[in-house]
Design a protein around this motif. Sequence first.
Motif, PDB file in Angstrom:
ATOM      1  N   LEU A   1      -0.436  -2.220  -5.689  1.00  0.00           N
ATOM      2  CA  LEU A   1      -1.602  -2.394  -5.179  1.00  0.00           C
ATOM      3  C   LEU A   1      -2.518  -3.690  -5.371  1.00  0.00           C
ATOM      4  O   LEU A   1      -3.218  -4.131  -4.512  1.00  0.00           O
ATOM      5  N   SER A   2      -2.035  -4.349  -6.747  1.00  0.00           N
ATOM      6  CA  SER A   2      -2.642  -5.672  -6.857  1.00  0.00           C
ATOM      7  C   SER A   2      -2.264  -6.690  -5.786  1.00  0.00           C
ATOM      8  O   SER A   2      -2.847  -7.774  -5.666  1.00  0.00           O
ATOM      9  N   ARG A   3      -1.185  -6.440  -5.085  1.00  0.00           N
ATOM     10  CA  ARG A   3      -0.831  -7.372  -4.054  1.00  0.00           C
ATOM     11  C   ARG A   3      -1.250  -7.221  -2.795  1.00  0.00           C
ATOM     12  O   ARG A   3      -0.811  -7.764  -1.812  1.00  0.00           O
ATOM     13  N   TYR A   4      -2.042  -6.024  -2.570  1.00  0.00           N
ATOM     14  CA  TYR A   4      -2.625  -5.750  -1.257  1.00  0.00           C
ATOM     15  C   TYR A   4      -3.805  -6.719  -0.968  1.00  0.00           C
ATOM     16  O   TYR A   4      -4.539  -6.891  -2.068  1.00  0.00           O
ATOM     17  N   SER A   5      -3.987  -7.164   0.212  1.00  0.00           N
ATOM     18  CA  SER A   5      -5.001  -8.390   0.471  1.00  0.00           C
ATOM     19  C   SER A   5      -5.678  -7.947   1.377  1.00  0.00           C
ATOM     20  O   SER A   5      -6.836  -8.981   1.580  1.00  0.00           O
ATOM     21  N   LEU A   6      -5.858  -7.014   2.441  1.00  0.00           N
ATOM     22  CA  LEU A   6      -6.705  -6.810   3.657  1.00  0.00           C
ATOM     23  C   LEU A   6      -7.981  -6.314   2.953  1.00  0.00           C
ATOM     24  O   LEU A   6      -8.177  -5.585   2.132  1.00  0.00           O
ATOM     25  N   ASP A   7      -8.845  -7.138   3.560  1.00  0.00           N
ATOM     26  CA  ASP A   7     -10.429  -6.633   3.463  1.00  0.00           C
ATOM     27  C   ASP A   7     -11.188  -6.525   4.614  1.00  0.00           C
ATOM     28  O   ASP A   7     -10.565  -6.745   5.965  1.00  0.00           O
ATOM     29  N   ALA A   8     -12.721  -6.300   4.577  1.00  0.00           N
ATOM     30  CA  ALA A   8     -13.353  -6.134   5.650  1.00  0.00           C
ATOM     31  C   ALA A   8     -13.229  -7.054   6.639  1.00  0.00           C
ATOM     32  O   ALA A   8     -13.264  -7.070   7.970  1.00  0.00           O
TER      33      ALA A   8
ATOM     34  N   LEU B   1       1.018  -1.149   0.069  1.00  0.00           N
ATOM     35  CA  LEU B   1       0.104   0.042  -0.019  1.00  0.00           C
ATOM     36  C   LEU B   1       1.004   1.153   0.217  1.00  0.00           C
ATOM     37  O   LEU B   1       0.643   2.328  -0.697  1.00  0.00           O
ATOM     38  N   LEU B   2       1.953   1.341   0.664  1.00  0.00           N
ATOM     39  CA  LEU B   2       2.692   2.326   1.046  1.00  0.00           C
ATOM     40  C   LEU B   2       3.614   2.597  -0.338  1.00  0.00           C
ATOM     41  O   LEU B   2       3.537   3.870  -1.101  1.00  0.00           O
ATOM     42  N   THR B   3       4.111   1.517  -1.207  1.00  0.00           N
ATOM     43  CA  THR B   3       4.693   1.578  -2.437  1.00  0.00           C
ATOM     44  C   THR B   3       3.585   2.520  -3.378  1.00  0.00           C
ATOM     45  O   THR B   3       3.995   3.313  -4.249  1.00  0.00           O
ATOM     46  N   THR B   4       2.540   1.842  -3.514  1.00  0.00           N
ATOM     47  CA  THR B   4       1.433   2.591  -4.406  1.00  0.00           C
ATOM     48  C   THR B   4       1.165   3.874  -4.237  1.00  0.00           C
ATOM     49  O   THR B   4       1.362   4.764  -4.862  1.00  0.00           O
ATOM     50  N   PHE B   5       1.127   4.330  -3.054  1.00  0.00           N
ATOM     51  CA  PHE B   5       0.566   5.628  -2.408  1.00  0.00           C
ATOM     52  C   PHE B   5       1.961   6.711  -2.680  1.00  0.00           C
ATOM     53  O   PHE B   5       1.961   7.710  -3.301  1.00  0.00           O
ATOM     54  N   VAL B   6       3.232   5.821  -2.544  1.00  0.00           N
ATOM     55  CA  VAL B   6       4.466   7.111  -2.707  1.00  0.00           C
ATOM     56  C   VAL B   6       4.625   7.083  -4.101  1.00  0.00           C
ATOM     57  O   VAL B   6       4.695   8.431  -4.433  1.00  0.00           O
ATOM     58  N   ILE B   7       4.396   6.264  -4.978  1.00  0.00           N
ATOM     59  CA  ILE B   7       4.357   6.478  -6.483  1.00  0.00           C
ATOM     60  C   ILE B   7       3.497   7.492  -7.070  1.00  0.00           C
ATOM     61  O   ILE B   7       3.502   8.356  -7.685  1.00  0.00           O
TER      62      ILE B   7
ATOM     63  N   VAL C   1     -11.136  14.026 -10.532  1.00  0.00           N
ATOM     64  CA  VAL C   1     -12.065  12.917 -10.119  1.00  0.00           C
ATOM     65  C   VAL C   1     -11.437  11.778  -9.433  1.00  0.00           C
ATOM     66  O   VAL C   1     -11.690  11.103  -8.702  1.00  0.00           O
ATOM     67  N   GLY C   2     -10.215  11.361 -10.238  1.00  0.00           N
ATOM     68  CA  GLY C   2      -9.474  10.396  -9.638  1.00  0.00           C
ATOM     69  C   GLY C   2      -8.632  10.562  -8.349  1.00  0.00           C
ATOM     70  O   GLY C   2      -8.790   9.669  -7.469  1.00  0.00           O
ATOM     71  N   TYR C   3      -8.329  11.657  -8.280  1.00  0.00           N
ATOM     72  CA  TYR C   3      -7.523  12.189  -6.904  1.00  0.00           C
ATOM     73  C   TYR C   3      -8.169  12.186  -6.084  1.00  0.00           C
ATOM     74  O   TYR C   3      -7.701  11.476  -4.723  1.00  0.00           O
ATOM     75  N   ALA C   4      -9.721  12.372  -5.788  1.00  0.00           N
ATOM     76  CA  ALA C   4     -10.433  12.351  -4.479  1.00  0.00           C
ATOM     77  C   ALA C   4     -10.363  10.853  -4.105  1.00  0.00           C
ATOM     78  O   ALA C   4     -10.398  10.387  -2.878  1.00  0.00           O
ATOM     79  N   GLY C   5     -10.510   9.844  -5.045  1.00  0.00           N
ATOM     80  CA  GLY C   5     -10.668   8.413  -4.468  1.00  0.00           C
ATOM     81  C   GLY C   5      -9.148   7.992  -4.226  1.00  0.00           C
ATOM     82  O   GLY C   5      -9.032   7.286  -3.218  1.00  0.00           O
ATOM     83  N   CYS C   6      -8.112   8.583  -4.705  1.00  0.00           N
ATOM     84  CA  CYS C   6      -6.639   8.414  -4.542  1.00  0.00           C
ATOM     85  C   CYS C   6      -6.366   8.604  -3.076  1.00  0.00           C
ATOM     86  O   CYS C   6      -5.114   8.519  -2.882  1.00  0.00           O
ATOM     87  N   GLN C   7      -7.094   9.599  -2.521  1.00  0.00           N
ATOM     88  CA  GLN C   7      -6.853   9.987  -1.242  1.00  0.00           C
ATOM     89  C   GLN C   7      -7.714   9.180  -0.076  1.00  0.00           C
ATOM     90  O   GLN C   7      -7.452   8.996   0.733  1.00  0.00           O
ATOM     91  N   VAL C   8      -8.966   9.104  -0.625  1.00  0.00           N
ATOM     92  CA  VAL C   8      -9.964   8.554   0.554  1.00  0.00           C
ATOM     93  C   VAL C   8      -9.472   7.124   0.659  1.00  0.00           C
ATOM     94  O   VAL C   8      -9.348   6.669   1.911  1.00  0.00           O
ATOM     95  N   PHE C   9      -9.184   6.303  -0.340  1.00  0.00           N
ATOM     96  CA  PHE C   9      -9.091   4.762  -0.048  1.00  0.00           C
ATOM     97  C   PHE C   9      -7.737   4.649   0.577  1.00  0.00           C
ATOM     98  O   PHE C   9      -7.764   3.879   1.627  1.00  0.00           O
ATOM     99  N   PRO C  10      -6.429   4.860   0.215  1.00  0.00           N
ATOM    100  CA  PRO C  10      -5.406   4.479   0.861  1.00  0.00           C
ATOM    101  C   PRO C  10      -5.482   5.195   2.255  1.00  0.00           C
ATOM    102  O   PRO C  10      -4.606   4.563   3.248  1.00  0.00           O
ATOM    103  N   MET C  11      -5.772   6.451   2.560  1.00  0.00           N
ATOM    104  CA  MET C  11      -5.828   6.991   3.978  1.00  0.00           C
ATOM    105  C   MET C  11      -6.878   6.155   4.873  1.00  0.00           C
ATOM    106  O   MET C  11      -6.681   6.218   5.975  1.00  0.00           O
ATOM    107  N   ALA C  12      -7.967   5.560   4.251  1.00  0.00           N
ATOM    108  CA  ALA C  12      -8.794   4.576   5.156  1.00  0.00           C
ATOM    109  C   ALA C  12      -8.170   3.259   5.131  1.00  0.00           C
ATOM    110  O   ALA C  12      -8.426   2.493   6.211  1.00  0.00           O
TER     111      ALA C  12
END
Length: 444
Positions: A432-439, A238-244, A335-346
């Motif tokens: 991001l494809s390798r991230y596996s945590l879910d609800a 997740l961190l690598t995705t967000f940093v890039i 439009v994309g930036y909004a989601g790219c902040q909401v999801f990784p921060m959550a």
Amino acid sequence: MSAPVATTAALPRSVRIGYGSGSVATGAFGTVPGLMLLPYLTDSLGIAAIVAGFIVFLPKAWDVILNPIAGRISDRTVDERGPRRPWLLRAGLTLSVAFALIFAAPEMGSRVAEAAWVLVAFLACATAYAFFQVPYVAMPAEMTSSYDERTRLMTWRVAILAFTIMLAGATAPVIRDAVGGRDGYRVMGVVMALIIATGVVGSYLGTRHAPVGAVAAGPGSLRDQLRIVATAKDFRNLLTTFVIQALATGCMLAGVAYLAEDVLDSEGAATILFVCFVGPALLLTPAWSAIGERIGKKRGYVYSSLFLAGGAALAVVAQSAPSAVVFLATGLVGVGYAGCQVFPMAMLPDAAAVDARRTGTNRAGVYTGVWTAGETLGLALGPGVFALVLALGDYRSSTDGDIAQPDSALTAIVLGFSVLPAALTLLSLWWLSRYSLDASEVDA
């Protein structure tokens, strides 16, 4: 030692808004230097692009080292107000004062001396920001243990962040141009410092009734804690995705003023670009939150990343297409930036909370310290990489900004604003494809 005791109940709206108001400070500091500092150095102080890029990058590189330390210190802070809140006020107000000083360099008659002023002031800013941002980002993991409640909490944070980016990003160039010259930068710096202070005080007061829980810092040295965090595969991906993606966003922020003035030939276009970028983000943040609750945070993050990359790629036509097309492309980025902040921060507090539940110790500060270090590195590298692209395109610096640029420089500006961020965003999806945590795992 026990893990944080956080409630699964919905947080009061006052707490969500209070916490989110801290994004006023982070949004202003994260936006304005990325937007204004490089042009200030190259087109007002006459600093060569490659040197200016180094000045912008070095304080952020310092933050990369400092952020995990700030996280560890906040983990071990003992205060009746909680381990994080005192740092919001102490570091946040220091950040406000130091920010005003960045653009307040007096006429010294020496480019070296003036560049040194900016560097020292920016280093002070970066230090204060580390001790504000890291505790601030650590708080959600301790305020609630609910997978969905963290998304709702981040919705308020990102909505306020988007509004602040629009306010600061749109008004900073207007203030500079209305006053004119270096005095314009000085006045702009003071106004933005006051905005930062408003967010700091708002977040401190607004979280006074927020759940804190029992915070028990993990044992061992900081190096031991970092080693354990580094083994957390989902957090690492997740961190690598967000940093890039932060690197991609940093490139675009750094390029706004150059694209507006040199390619679109309009100083006012910088404000329009920012409105186009942040307007959709401000309006659609709740929609992304709802999408995440329906399809999951990871899939929502993928979809929002594709919007961001598509909009950036479309901006490659900036030299030949009407300005309206560039504004449309920037809107898609928003439009994309909004989601790219909401999801990784959550998703970040999910990773920290899962670790706390598994180990019985709290490393939220260390997790967020590493996270903000990575984000800072990406946002710092963005202007630095953009400055390198400018240098490769033979961009010509000046003291008044009034100089004709060669075609190679114009092409470099467009590519640095469009193709490069699009490619970086698409590249990030591999991790991001390798991230596996879910609800099911987070709420277990």
